[in-house]
Design an enzyme around this catalytic site. Sequence first.
Site, PDB file in Angstrom:
ATOM      1  N   GLY A  28       0.839  -1.207   0.000  1.00 27.07           N
ATOM      2  CA  GLY A  28       0.000   0.000   0.000  1.00 27.07           C
ATOM      3  C   GLY A  28       0.864   1.242   0.000  1.00 27.07           C
ATOM      4  N   LEU A  29       0.979   1.860  -1.188  1.00 24.26           N
ATOM      5  CA  LEU A  29       1.876   3.017  -1.323  1.00 24.26           C
ATOM      6  C   LEU A  29       1.109   4.305  -1.606  1.00 24.26           C
ATOM      7  CD1 LEU A  29       4.660   1.220  -3.368  1.00 24.26           C
ATOM      8  CD2 LEU A  29       4.727   1.798  -0.945  1.00 24.26           C
ATOM      9  N   ASN A  88      -6.497   3.372   9.662  1.00 20.31           N
ATOM     10  CA  ASN A  88      -7.407   3.843  10.722  1.00 20.31           C
ATOM     11  C   ASN A  88      -8.559   2.851  10.860  1.00 20.31           C
ATOM     12  OD1 ASN A  88      -6.575   6.138  12.078  1.00 20.31           O
ATOM     13  ND2 ASN A  88      -7.323   7.537  10.494  1.00 20.31           N
ATOM     14  N   SER A 100      -0.438   8.152  13.730  1.00 19.58           N
ATOM     15  CA  SER A 100      -0.936   9.519  13.619  1.00 19.58           C
ATOM     16  C   SER A 100       0.181  10.443  13.175  1.00 19.58           C
ATOM     17  CB  SER A 100      -1.485  10.023  14.957  1.00 19.58           C
ATOM     18  OG  SER A 100      -1.907  11.370  14.796  1.00 19.58           O
ATOM     19  N   GLY A 101      -0.208  11.471  12.430  1.00 18.99           N
ATOM     20  CA  GLY A 101       0.781  12.473  12.057  1.00 18.99           C
ATOM     21  C   GLY A 101       0.676  12.920  10.614  1.00 18.99           C
ATOM     22  N   LYS A 113      -6.271   5.318  19.264  1.00 18.27           N
ATOM     23  CA  LYS A 113      -6.156   6.230  18.108  1.00 18.27           C
ATOM     24  C   LYS A 113      -7.523   6.837  17.769  1.00 18.27           C
ATOM     25  CE  LYS A 113      -4.573   8.396  14.473  1.00 18.27           C
ATOM     26  NZ  LYS A 113      -5.381   8.384  13.333  1.00 18.27           N
ATOM     27  N   HIS A 126      -7.959   9.539  20.125  1.00 22.12           N
ATOM     28  CA  HIS A 126      -7.065  10.622  19.678  1.00 22.12           C
ATOM     29  C   HIS A 126      -7.783  11.457  18.618  1.00 22.12           C
ATOM     30  CE1 HIS A 126      -4.430  12.171  16.503  1.00 22.12           C
ATOM     31  NE2 HIS A 126      -3.525  12.421  17.436  1.00 22.12           N
ATOM     32  N   ASN A 127      -8.402  10.767  17.658  1.00 21.02           N
ATOM     33  CA  ASN A 127      -9.088  11.487  16.580  1.00 21.02           C
ATOM     34  C   ASN A 127     -10.306  12.234  17.103  1.00 21.02           C
ATOM     35  OD1 ASN A 127      -7.164  10.275  14.990  1.00 21.02           O
ATOM     36  ND2 ASN A 127      -8.576   9.842  13.330  1.00 21.02           N
ATOM     37  N   GLU A 160      -8.979  15.216  18.479  1.00 18.32           N
ATOM     38  CA  GLU A 160      -8.564  16.041  17.316  1.00 18.32           C
ATOM     39  C   GLU A 160      -9.771  16.822  16.768  1.00 18.32           C
ATOM     40  OE1 GLU A 160      -6.279  13.840  14.223  1.00 18.32           O
ATOM     41  OE2 GLU A 160      -7.860  14.436  12.846  1.00 18.32           O
ATOM     42  N   TYR A 161     -10.909  16.141  16.624  1.00 20.61           N
ATOM     43  CA  TYR A 161     -12.123  16.810  16.137  1.00 20.61           C
ATOM     44  C   TYR A 161     -12.491  17.961  17.077  1.00 20.61           C
ATOM     45  CZ  TYR A 161     -13.795  13.319  12.627  1.00 20.61           C
ATOM     46  OH  TYR A 161     -13.965  12.515  11.531  1.00 20.61           O
ATOM     47  N   LYS A 186     -14.105  11.094   7.959  1.00 15.18           N
ATOM     48  CA  LYS A 186     -13.937   9.704   7.524  1.00 15.18           C
ATOM     49  C   LYS A 186     -14.513   8.707   8.523  1.00 15.18           C
ATOM     50  CE  LYS A 186      -9.982  10.445   4.572  1.00 15.18           C
ATOM     51  NZ  LYS A 186      -9.252  11.516   5.283  1.00 15.18           N
ATOM     52  N   ARG A 224     -19.686  19.201  12.245  1.00 20.18           N
ATOM     53  CA  ARG A 224     -19.349  18.845  10.854  1.00 20.18           C
ATOM     54  C   ARG A 224     -20.610  18.470  10.091  1.00 20.18           C
ATOM     55  NH1 ARG A 224     -13.485  15.843  10.341  1.00 20.18           N
ATOM     56  NH2 ARG A 224     -12.427  17.008  11.963  1.00 20.18           N
ATOM     57  N   ARG A 238     -39.535   9.186  35.714  1.00 20.39           N
ATOM     58  CA  ARG A 238     -39.475   7.798  35.219  1.00 20.39           C
ATOM     59  C   ARG A 238     -40.353   6.886  36.057  1.00 20.39           C
ATOM     60  NH1 ARG A 238     -35.005   5.173  35.884  1.00 20.39           N
ATOM     61  NH2 ARG A 238     -35.194   3.810  34.089  1.00 20.39           N
TER      62      ARG A 238
HETATM   63  C1  6PG Z   1      -3.893  11.532  12.218  1.00 24.94           C
HETATM   64  C2  6PG Z   1      -5.196  11.940  11.612  1.00 24.94           C
HETATM   65  C3  6PG Z   1      -5.513  11.081  10.462  1.00 24.94           C
HETATM   66  C4  6PG Z   1      -6.549  11.646   9.519  1.00 24.94           C
HETATM   67  C5  6PG Z   1      -7.902  11.729  10.101  1.00 24.94           C
HETATM   68  C6  6PG Z   1      -8.777  12.653   9.306  1.00 24.94           C
HETATM   69  O1  6PG Z   1      -3.883  11.299  13.410  1.00 24.94           O
HETATM   70  O2  6PG Z   1      -2.915  11.478  11.483  1.00 24.94           O
HETATM   71  O3  6PG Z   1      -6.211  11.833  12.564  1.00 24.94           O
HETATM   72  O4  6PG Z   1      -5.797   9.813  10.962  1.00 24.94           O
HETATM   73  O5  6PG Z   1      -6.139  12.891   9.088  1.00 24.94           O
HETATM   74  O6  6PG Z   1      -8.461  10.461  10.104  1.00 24.94           O
HETATM   75  O7  6PG Z   1     -10.024  12.402   9.703  1.00 24.94           O
HETATM   76  P1  6PG Z   1     -11.290  13.073   9.081  1.00 24.94           P
HETATM   77  O8  6PG Z   1     -11.212  12.898   7.588  1.00 24.94           O
HETATM   78  O9  6PG Z   1     -12.414  12.303   9.700  1.00 24.94           O
HETATM   79  O10 6PG Z   1     -11.223  14.517   9.474  1.00 24.94           O
END
Ligand code: 6PG
Length: 509
Positions: free
Chosen positions: A14-15, A113, A138-139, A210, A213-214, A217-218, A288, A315, A475
């Site tokens: 996978g390149l 991912n 990640s990165g 991870k 982590h995302n 990130e959001y 994603k 989003r 309730r």
């Molecule tokens: C990372 C990012 C990477 C990717 C996201 C984008 O840690 O390198 O999180 O995994 O950029 O999955 O996610 P979205 O397309 O959902 O914003």
Amino acid sequence: MTQDNVLCDIGFIGLGVMGNNLVLNLVDNGFSVAAFDLCKNKVQRIIEQDQAENITGTQRVYDSSSYAELLTQLKAPHLIILSVPAGDAVEQVCESLISAGIQTNAIVIDTGNSLWVDTVAREKKYKNHFTFFSSAVSGGEVGARFGPSLMPSGSFEAWSRIKPIWEAIAAKVDPETGKPLMRSKPGEIINSGEPCAAYIGPAGAGHYVKMVHNGIEYADMQIICESYHILSTGLGLNVNDIADIFEEWNNGLLDSYLMEITIEVLRHKSVDTNTPLVHLILDKAEQKGTGVWTAISSLDVGCPTPTITQAVYARSTSSFKTVRIKASKILKGPETIQLTAQEKQIQIEQLHDAIYCAKICAYAQGFQLMKLAAIEQGWSLDFTSIAKIWRAGCIIRATFLQSIVRAYNENSSLDNLLLDSFFAEQLNQRQLNWRKAICNATMFGIPNGALSSALSYYDSMRSETLPANLLQGQRDFFGAHTFERIDKLEGKKYHVQWSSTERKTVEIV
Ligand code: 6PG
């Protein structure tokens, strides 16, 4: 075997952008790679790129034309890294490797991912064919090339074989300051510092971490975007002024990679129009799936992550562009507010504190989610180590993470980051400004779901009592769902006979 009778250390499948750069990172660190991609051009491209960048003159990347050929080009026992899209592609490659005769002592590492439950299932599914191991990465593309943050999980025995490779290619961090020691040129390697790669736990644990982590990130991104919206639409500042403010903040408490790239995006001008590109980008956010997975998991686990989930909603809301256009024509907002320069300055300072507090809450939510999921799954996650490997290489890297490392170092079983004395003090000092910033945004009519959901989370978590007493009463009224009483023994359940005239409370035995 390659044309030169060389057996490679690693097989790579996978390149795409990430895969291409991970291969170059591997070879820079002295590992020879046999590379395969269904698209032959990509194999050719990486060989040419390696030849151009490689100052030693020795070949380091070899072309594989099929899965079967790839297996003949590797040192035994085989180590194969996959960088293919999450989902069915992972299974397709694994099945192809089985058909090509992969040996049972081989290790296959999925670096995509992937959804963590898929990883758990795959480890079981392939255990009679090879060891399926996973490592979240990640990165982005630069991280992959010069040092990502790596979250490996699966068989510990496999990890002992992978560890030296992962520690070599990972980002490095100065352990004292928590600052990244970034490589930036082909061929450059860093032998000092702590590698941002640590064994997370059994299969699925690394991808879970991870995923969270995302989610963070959001939240981090949405907090910054709401702040931009407040500064631009609310305070009427232009992109350069906003970039200057963010730059100042990036030199202080809010120092982070995401803030850094935001400044670059804001300053970038479209070449054809010579206007800020950000004004030309369509305001419909894509995703994603990892943020949605985090939100779903938080609901499953029963751990509130409102700021992360709100970032996902933001989003989705942005994608309703047509509805938003129609609504903008008929729904009213507040009157325009005129502010003096001094008032603006005060609001900017309040916003700074709001961002910092909301950020603390987003991380508190993410770390608590990992803690509760780990209990459910029987993983023993090391939060100091997770915070450490997020200090460099990954998208949420920030000096701030050094304080999280310290918090978990002092108390590895911390229930929630809000209970750490340093973070509690930071929130106590800034909560008033945070509230004012949210009032300001609300009075401008600017959506601030991430900033305000974090404040609501903070206020809920610091409340000894919540109105759930009334909720339990409701309730019990319509569903006889029972409730506990604070004046009686813990665990005893009561019900009011609401439909009888006496409305007697009865103890449920
Ligand atoms: C990372 C990012 C990477 C990717 C996201 C984008 O840690 O390198 O999180 O995994 O950029 O999955 O996610 P979205 O397309 O959902 O914003």
